[in-house]
Design an enzyme around this catalytic site. Structure first.
Site, mmCIF file in Angstrom:
data_model
loop_
_atom_site.group_PDB
_atom_site.id
_atom_site.type_symbol
_atom_site.label_atom_id
_atom_site.label_comp_id
_atom_site.label_asym_id
_atom_site.label_seq_id
_atom_site.Cartn_x
_atom_site.Cartn_y
_atom_site.Cartn_z
ATOM 1 N N SER A 34 29.034 93.851 10.981
ATOM 2 C CA SER A 34 27.841 93.048 10.785
ATOM 3 C C SER A 34 28.221 91.765 10.066
ATOM 4 O O SER A 34 29.312 91.670 9.483
ATOM 5 C CB SER A 34 26.805 93.826 9.959
ATOM 6 O OG SER A 34 25.707 93.006 9.605
ATOM 7 N N ARG A 35 27.332 90.786 10.111
ATOM 8 C CA ARG A 35 27.567 89.566 9.323
ATOM 9 C C ARG A 35 27.374 89.840 7.843
ATOM 10 O O ARG A 35 27.782 89.031 6.993
ATOM 11 C CB ARG A 35 26.612 88.467 9.790
ATOM 12 C CG ARG A 35 26.908 87.958 11.192
ATOM 13 C CD ARG A 35 25.897 86.925 11.648
ATOM 14 N NE ARG A 35 24.568 87.500 11.771
ATOM 15 C CZ ARG A 35 23.499 86.831 12.202
ATOM 16 N NH1 ARG A 35 23.625 85.556 12.528
ATOM 17 N NH2 ARG A 35 22.329 87.414 12.277
ATOM 18 N N HIS A 77 25.322 87.313 21.854
ATOM 19 C CA HIS A 77 26.272 88.092 22.646
ATOM 20 C C HIS A 77 27.511 87.287 23.025
ATOM 21 O O HIS A 77 28.630 87.809 23.019
ATOM 22 C CB HIS A 77 25.609 88.590 23.938
ATOM 23 C CG HIS A 77 24.575 89.651 23.718
ATOM 24 N ND1 HIS A 77 23.815 90.189 24.740
ATOM 25 C CD2 HIS A 77 24.179 90.285 22.582
ATOM 26 C CE1 HIS A 77 22.998 91.085 24.250
ATOM 27 N NE2 HIS A 77 23.189 91.162 22.937
ATOM 28 N N LYS A 95 21.773 94.658 27.316
ATOM 29 C CA LYS A 95 20.953 93.819 28.172
ATOM 30 C C LYS A 95 19.882 93.124 27.326
ATOM 31 O O LYS A 95 19.463 93.691 26.311
ATOM 32 C CB LYS A 95 20.322 94.669 29.277
ATOM 33 C CG LYS A 95 19.154 95.554 28.768
ATOM 34 C CD LYS A 95 19.019 96.843 29.454
ATOM 35 C CE LYS A 95 19.643 97.971 28.710
ATOM 36 N NZ LYS A 95 19.153 98.219 27.373
ATOM 37 N N ASP A 176 13.505 90.526 27.847
ATOM 38 C CA ASP A 176 13.400 91.830 27.195
ATOM 39 C C ASP A 176 12.991 92.938 28.161
ATOM 40 O O ASP A 176 13.528 94.044 28.108
ATOM 41 C CB ASP A 176 12.392 91.750 26.047
ATOM 42 C CG ASP A 176 12.499 92.944 25.107
ATOM 43 O OD1 ASP A 176 13.517 93.046 24.409
ATOM 44 O OD2 ASP A 176 11.582 93.780 25.105
#
Length: 317
Positions: A34-35, A77, A95, A176
């Site tokens: 994670s950041r 992504h 996706k 979405d």
């Protein structure tokens, strides 16, 4: 061969994937990145993951990670995927694959150029119900598929602070929800020759609902819809020259299907869906030395990304 997996992006989608990871027969989850180091550690502790990395770079540099599941929001992504490919890590990208056609093409070109495995995480194609539908269609159980009809809705009250309603974060119903209905139609009918789309926009500029007609030069068609503004069943129907198949709600999970031959019901079958099926498939591909999936090839991902862009161009104009 057992694939060692790392997760990039410890959010809701990652948590859903982790919940099914215990059923992965040819792989193990060994790291999360994670950041935020604190967020990574919290996620790792919650889900029993051995390693937590405070940056995506550290995750990609981990020599004990073979493949990366990218579960961040769509616009993030691309950078992670390109860095993972450069590091020689196989990638399973949630996706929608990216937020734009050009970014999708960049990832595909990079993966193919480097000979690194890449696949869109379209779990629907790997769920047993859709595997069975594919078998039935290929066996001619309903004759030639002439049409697809379906919808997918997920009501959301407008919230300008929510990522789903922010254009710069890849928000909107098409990326979405539309990715599911468009990918389903493309899987069984191929890439269309004509696209007609209509929809409505939220105040932020992203679409809250859409309807799409896909047309094919030989007369086949697909009528699809999706919305944040309404409730609906989330079903699909494949219409054939000799019968049809109902994929019961919600179709992207495909918990059951009913097959009709002419006007007679042949039978209903039930299935257990799960995210682990696609992870197992990636492991099988890697064990065979493949760099693309034969079920979810990168050409299909590009085709669907282009369809989504065409729908967005028509709805948002």
């Amino acid at each position: 061969m057992s694939t060692r997996w790392g997760i990039a992006g410890p959010g809701k989608m990652a948590a859903a994937m982790v919940a099914d990871f215990g059923q992965v027969s040819n792989g193990s989850l060994v790291a999360v990145g994670s950041r935020s180091e604190g967020r990574a550690r919290e996620f790792a502790d919650e889900h029993g993951i051995p390693k937590a990395h405070g940056s995506y770079a550290a995750l990609l540099a981990d020599p004990e990670v073979d493949a990366i599941y990218i579960a961040t929001p769509h616009p993030q992504h691309t950078d992670i995927a390109l860095s993972a490919i450069e590091a020689g890590k196989a990638i399973l990208v949630e996706k929608a694959f990216t937020a734009t056609v050009s970014d999708t093409e960049r990832i595909v070109d990079a993966a193919r150029g480097a000979g690194v495995f890449a696949m869109e995480a379209m779990w629907t194609r790997f769920n047993p119900g859709i595997v069975r539908v594919r078998e039935l269609v290929d066996a001619g159980a309903i004759g030639q598929v002439r049409g697809v009809q379906g919808d997918l809705t997920a009501f959301r009250a407008f919230d300008p602070e929510d990522r789903l309603f922010a254009p710069e974060l890849g928000g909107g119903a098409v990326l979405d929800l539309g990715v599911y209905v468009l990918s389903f139609a493309q899987y069984f009918l191929g890439t269309p020759d004509v696209v007609h789309a209509h929809g409505g926009l939220f105040p932020s500029g992203v679409e809250g609902e859409f309807g799409v007609l896909l047309g094919y030069d030989d007369g086949r068609s697909a009528t699809l819809s999706g919305a944040f503004t309404a409730y609906g069943p989330g079903r699909m129907m494949l219409i054939g020259s000799e019968g049809w198949i109902d994929v019961h709600p919600r179709f992207h999970r495909a918990p059951s299907i009913t097959v009709w031959r002419g006007k007679e019901q042949v039978g209903t079958e039930e299935f257990t869906p799960g995210y682990h099926h696609e992870v197992i498939h990636v492991g099988e591909c890697l064990a065979q030395g493949l760099t693309e999936s034969p079920i979810m090839p990168l050409d299909d991902t590009i085709a669907v990304q282009r369809l989504m862009q065409e729908v967005l161009d028509q709805v948002r104009r």
